[in-house]
Motif scaffolding. Structure first.
Motif, PDB file in Angstrom:
ATOM      1  N   ASN A  95      -3.573  -3.096  -1.952  1.00  0.00           N
ATOM      2  CA  ASN A  95      -2.531  -3.544  -1.039  1.00  0.00           C
ATOM      3  C   ASN A  95      -3.107  -3.852   0.333  1.00  0.00           C
ATOM      4  O   ASN A  95      -2.749  -4.851   0.964  1.00  0.00           O
ATOM      5  N   PHE A 147      -4.803  -7.122   0.235  1.00  0.00           N
ATOM      6  CA  PHE A 147      -3.835  -8.229   0.252  1.00  0.00           C
ATOM      7  C   PHE A 147      -3.379  -8.539   1.670  1.00  0.00           C
ATOM      8  O   PHE A 147      -3.262  -9.709   2.057  1.00  0.00           O
ATOM      9  N   VAL A 149       4.685  -5.229   4.302  1.00  0.00           N
ATOM     10  CA  VAL A 149       3.752  -4.833   3.255  1.00  0.00           C
ATOM     11  C   VAL A 149       4.027  -3.392   2.839  1.00  0.00           C
ATOM     12  O   VAL A 149       3.919  -2.476   3.659  1.00  0.00           O
ATOM     13  N   SER A 196       4.625  -7.239  -0.037  1.00  0.00           N
ATOM     14  CA  SER A 196       4.072  -6.609  -1.242  1.00  0.00           C
ATOM     15  C   SER A 196       5.013  -5.474  -1.611  1.00  0.00           C
ATOM     16  O   SER A 196       5.608  -4.838  -0.735  1.00  0.00           O
ATOM     17  N   VAL A 221      -0.775  -8.218  -7.231  1.00  0.00           N
ATOM     18  CA  VAL A 221      -1.351  -8.242  -5.883  1.00  0.00           C
ATOM     19  C   VAL A 221      -2.798  -8.747  -5.856  1.00  0.00           C
ATOM     20  O   VAL A 221      -3.191  -9.457  -4.936  1.00  0.00           O
ATOM     21  N   ILE A 226       1.689  -3.719  -8.228  1.00  0.00           N
ATOM     22  CA  ILE A 226       2.284  -4.255  -7.000  1.00  0.00           C
ATOM     23  C   ILE A 226       2.469  -5.762  -7.162  1.00  0.00           C
ATOM     24  O   ILE A 226       1.537  -6.472  -7.547  1.00  0.00           O
ATOM     25  N   ALA A 234       3.170  -9.303  -5.084  1.00  0.00           N
ATOM     26  CA  ALA A 234       2.862  -9.778  -3.738  1.00  0.00           C
ATOM     27  C   ALA A 234       3.131 -11.269  -3.639  1.00  0.00           C
ATOM     28  O   ALA A 234       2.998 -12.015  -4.624  1.00  0.00           O
TER      29      ALA A 234
END
Length: 281
Positions: A61, A64, A166, A199, A249, A273, A275
């Motif tokens: 994450n 990202f 996020v 995300s 993600v 996740i 995204a």
């Protein structure tokens, strides 16, 4: 230049409770940070028994976030960022990534956690050409964010802004907080050409494991709402999703990765996740 604002006149908490786990400190723990307490580590380890790849997810994450910031600058021409649900400062904060690409980038961070407030100075570094600021505020009151004088002094609302959400919307149940209305109010305050970065954790890859982790968090007093792909896509209402849309993600524009940070490879499905990035028009 930099600015911060305390919660004068607000009802936001300013005392740090170390006896109960907190989401920002959990994330810090999974990222290998030191700003967490025993209660956070106990819950973090319990969740890791249900989701062994949880630390990988946290790193994925964070990576990202960096890719989305670079993409916004390089592909969308956006050099202003409103990062809400900032969390505890750790490696590769939004302003660090953005100002490496464009030293004149401007960033406003927003968080309601008193521990993040205590660390706000670490979020306030800036190049001479750019500017950063921190607002102690709650996403549940988006109007207070977009009208805050610190925000309007830092960001030029005549030019596009990237709103960064996020790994924060899972703490906002549909029936209590109506996250889609919150997002709409944020977007309505921004000029055309702005973008929305989201995300979001999902149970799509392993429903049983996510259910056990969700139960552990709720027993600790933490609201947690995983959302499926279609639900995550619905959060982008009012924007046009940029290619490749809402994806796992690790699959979102890997060409914008900084391989020196959170490097390494792993299966897409070890990071549960979704995204994506949407742009207003």
């Amino acid at each position: 230049m930099s600015d911060s604002r305390g919660p004068a006149g607000s009802r936001l908490p300013t005392e740090i409770d170390t006896t109960t786990p907190h989401v920002a400190r959990l994330y810090d723990y999974w990222l290998g940070g030191v700003d967490n307490y025993r209660a956070d580590r106990l819950l973090g380890d319990e969740i890791a028994t249900h989701i062994p790849s949880i630390r990988t997810m946290a790193r994925a994450n964070r990576a990202f976030l960096g890719r989305a910031v670079r993409y916004a600058i390089a592909e969308l021409g956006i050099d202003q960022f409103l990062d809400i649900g900032t969390g505890i400062p750790t490696a590769r904060n939004t302003h660090e990534v953005a100002q490496e690409v464009d030293p004149a980038a401007r960033i406003v961070y927003v968080d309601n956690d008193p521990l993040v407030l205590a660390h706000a100075r670490a979020l306030m570094g800036s190049t001479p050409e750019g500017k950063t600021a921190f607002i102690h505020a709650d996403l549940r009151d988006p109007v207070s964010i977009v009208t805050d004088p610190i925000l309007t002094a830092t960001l030029d609302l005549d030019r596009p802004v990237a709103i960064v959400l996020v790994m924060v919307l899972m703490y906002f149940p549909d029936d209590e907080d109506d996250p889609r209305t919150i997002i709409k109010r944020l977007l309505d305050a921004m000029p055309p050409g702005s973008c929305l970065v989201i995300s979001h954790p999902t149970a799509d890859f392993d429903p049983q494991a996510l259910a056990r982790a969700t139960q552990a968090m709720e027993q600790a007093g933490i609201t947690f709402v995983p959302r499926g792909r279609a639900e995550t896509e619905s959060l982008f209402a009012g924007t046009d999703l940029v290619d490749p849309g809402v994806v796992p993600v690790r699959e979102w524009h890997p060409e914008f990765a900084d391989t020196s940070i959170f490097g390494g490879t792993f299966d897409t499905e070890t990071a549960w996740i979704w995204a994506g990035v949407g742009r207003t028009h």
